[in-house]
Structure formats: structure tokens, C-alpha cells
Scaffold this active site. Structure first.
Site, PDB file in Angstrom:
ATOM      1  N   CYS A 193       0.835  -1.201   0.000  1.00  8.70           N
ATOM      2  CA  CYS A 193       0.000   0.000   0.000  1.00  8.70           C
ATOM      3  C   CYS A 193       0.873   1.256   0.000  1.00  8.70           C
ATOM      4  CB  CYS A 193      -0.879   0.016   1.241  1.00  8.70           C
ATOM      5  SG  CYS A 193      -2.037  -1.358   1.348  1.00  8.70           S
ATOM      6  N   CYS A 215       1.860  -8.635   6.609  1.00  6.74           N
ATOM      7  CA  CYS A 215       0.474  -8.159   6.797  1.00  6.74           C
ATOM      8  C   CYS A 215      -0.409  -9.245   7.411  1.00  6.74           C
ATOM      9  CB  CYS A 215      -0.116  -7.701   5.469  1.00  6.74           C
ATOM     10  SG  CYS A 215      -0.142  -8.982   4.216  1.00  6.74           S
TER      11      CYS A 215
HETATM   12  S1  SF4 Z   1      -1.668  -1.113   7.381  1.00  7.61           S
HETATM   13 FE1  SF4 Z   1      -1.761  -2.814   5.870  1.00  7.61          FE
HETATM   14  S2  SF4 Z   1      -3.730  -2.634   4.785  1.00  7.61           S
HETATM   15 FE2  SF4 Z   1      -3.379  -0.737   5.954  1.00  7.61          FE
HETATM   16  S3  SF4 Z   1      -2.538   0.670   4.441  1.00  7.61           S
HETATM   17 FE3  SF4 Z   1      -0.801  -0.324   5.505  1.00  7.61          FE
HETATM   18  S4  SF4 Z   1      -0.268  -2.192   4.345  1.00  7.61           S
HETATM   19 FE4  SF4 Z   1      -2.266  -1.437   3.629  1.00  7.61          FE
END
Ligand code: SF4
Length: 221
Positions: A193, A215
Site C-alpha cells: 500500500c 500483513c
Molecule cells: S496497514 Fe496494511 S492494509 Fe493498511 S494501508 Fe498499511 S499495508 Fe495497507
């Protein structure tokens, strides 16, 4: 085939052989995860040669890089496939329920909503799935098996590129002239992301500001 069937020993098998095994055992109840990183390019190329009917899915967190959305479009065109999409709670709803910038305050909770939960939805309709995890990406991935039981989601998981190096991946992409995510050319070895990815080798650019390496979608225990 459930856990009652022992894990096949495919550790000496090539990536194509692992994919062939998964297709033979599970297709059409088999899903290939597409993250639109370089490993996705390799796996899409190999499996569409085994069966053009291979099924793909992606987890759209809503905060992917524009380059990743572009790679997604290119991949669908190049391989003549349609990639199914799974999403967590909308960003607006997430903000209303959990407040702004959950990704910064509690990245585990954010990943659970935007990645782990939609993955579970995706896998609920199949008996096997395929990922691009490689052992040399990080210490946490070093013991990745080529085929393993995903007890979290209760299905078989294959990691056909588990023993591939970075160079192996690039050699294959160049030899086959495959499209790939151009962020790799700008120093992003791993791409997730926008909020949580910076340039860096291996997975060091992921959650660089937090004590977090994964994740959660590749944890099979
Ligand atoms: S915490 Fe995880 S799902 Fe949320 S923006 Fe970051 S990588 Fe993406």
C-alpha cells in the site's frame, strides 16, 4: 483434498511442476493471488501456459500505487485474463468506525480489515491457492515450503517460487518479455500500500516505521 492427505513432497520440483500439480489437483477450485509485484508476472505467465482457464484474484486495499493499478490493467490485457477483486470495509467506513489513519496507529488492525479478511473471503470458495512468496525475501519467509497446508484458511497453499532468487525472477521476466510493476525500477523491491511502502531492498521498505514485517496473509499457522 483436505489435511487428511499428507503434504506432497515437491521440494525438488520446479516452479512449473508445482503449478502443474496444483492445477491438476484443484483447478477450477484453485486461486492464484495477484499482488502485481514481479513474482506475479512470472506465475501468471507459467500458469496460463498450463491452463488459460487459471483463476486469479487480488486484494484491493484502495490505497495501492497508481503504478500497481496500471500493472493490473496491463497484466489482464497481456495474459488475456480477468482478475477477481476482493476488498475489505470501505475506506470511509473504516475511518468512521476506527478513526483516521488506522494504518498509522494500528497497522495490524488495518491489515486485518483490508487484507486478511478479504483474503479469507476469497479463499472460502476454493481448495487451493498460489502465492509468490520467496524464501530470500525476509527472515520470516525462510522456511516457506513449496506446498503447505494453510491451517488458517483450511486449504492447500503453493509457493512455487519459494527457492527462486531475485535474479531468477528478473531473468525470467526479461527472457519472456513480461510486463512488470515499474516501481521495481525505482528502488521498490517489495510493493504494498502507498501508506506503508517505501523504496528498499528485500522487504525493508514495508512498514519501515513500524515493528512489522508481514500483513498476515501469508501466515499459515
Ligand atoms: S496497514 Fe496494511 S492494509 Fe493498511 S494501508 Fe498499511 S499495508 Fe495497507
Amino acid at each position: 483434498m483436505g489435511l487428511a492427505v499428507p503434504a506432497p513432497d515437491l521440494e525438488q520440483s520446479s516452479a512449473e511442476e508445482v503449478l502443474g500439480y496444483m492445477v491438476e489437483r484443484f483447478h477450477p477450485r484453485l486461486y492464484v493471488a495477484a499482488s502485481f509485484q514481479k513474482e506475479t508476472s512470472v506465475i501468471m505467465d507459467m500458469i496460463t501456459q498450463i491452463t488459460p482457464e487459471a483463476r486469479f484474484f487480488t486484494l484491493d486495499t484502495g490505497v495501492l500505487f497508481p503504478e500497481t493499478y496500471e500493472t493490473w490493467r496491463e497484466a489482464e490485457e497481456f495474459f488475456d485474463v480477468e482478475i477477481e477483486v476482493f476488498q475489505g470495509m470501505s475506506l470511509a467506513r473504516q475511518a468512521a468506525v476506527h478513526g483516521d489513519e488506522l494504518w498509522k496507529r494500528d497497522p495490524d488492525a488495518c491489515c486485518a480489515i483490508r487484507k486478511v479478511s478479504p483474503l479469507s473471503d476469497a479463499l472460502s470458495g476454493v481448495d487451493g491457492w498460489i502465492s509468490g512468496v520467496r524464501r530470500d525475501q525476509s527472515a520470516t519467509r525462510r522456511s516457506t515450503a513449496k506446498v503447505e497446508w494453510d491451517s488458517k484458511n483450511e486449504l492447500w497453499k503453493a509457493n512455487p517460487l519459494a527457492d527462486w532468487s531475485d535474479k531468477d525472477v528478473w531473468d525470467y521476466i526479461v527472457a519472456r518479455g513480461l510486463p512488470y510493476n515499474e516501481l521495481h525500477d525505482r528502488g521498490y523491491a517489495s510493493i504494498g500500500c502507498t501508506h506503508c511502502t517505501k523504496p528498499g531492498a528485500g522487504r525493508e521498505g514495508r512498514w519501515a516505521a513500524a515493528s512489522k514485517d508481514e500483513c498476515g496473509i501469508h501466515s499459515v499457522a
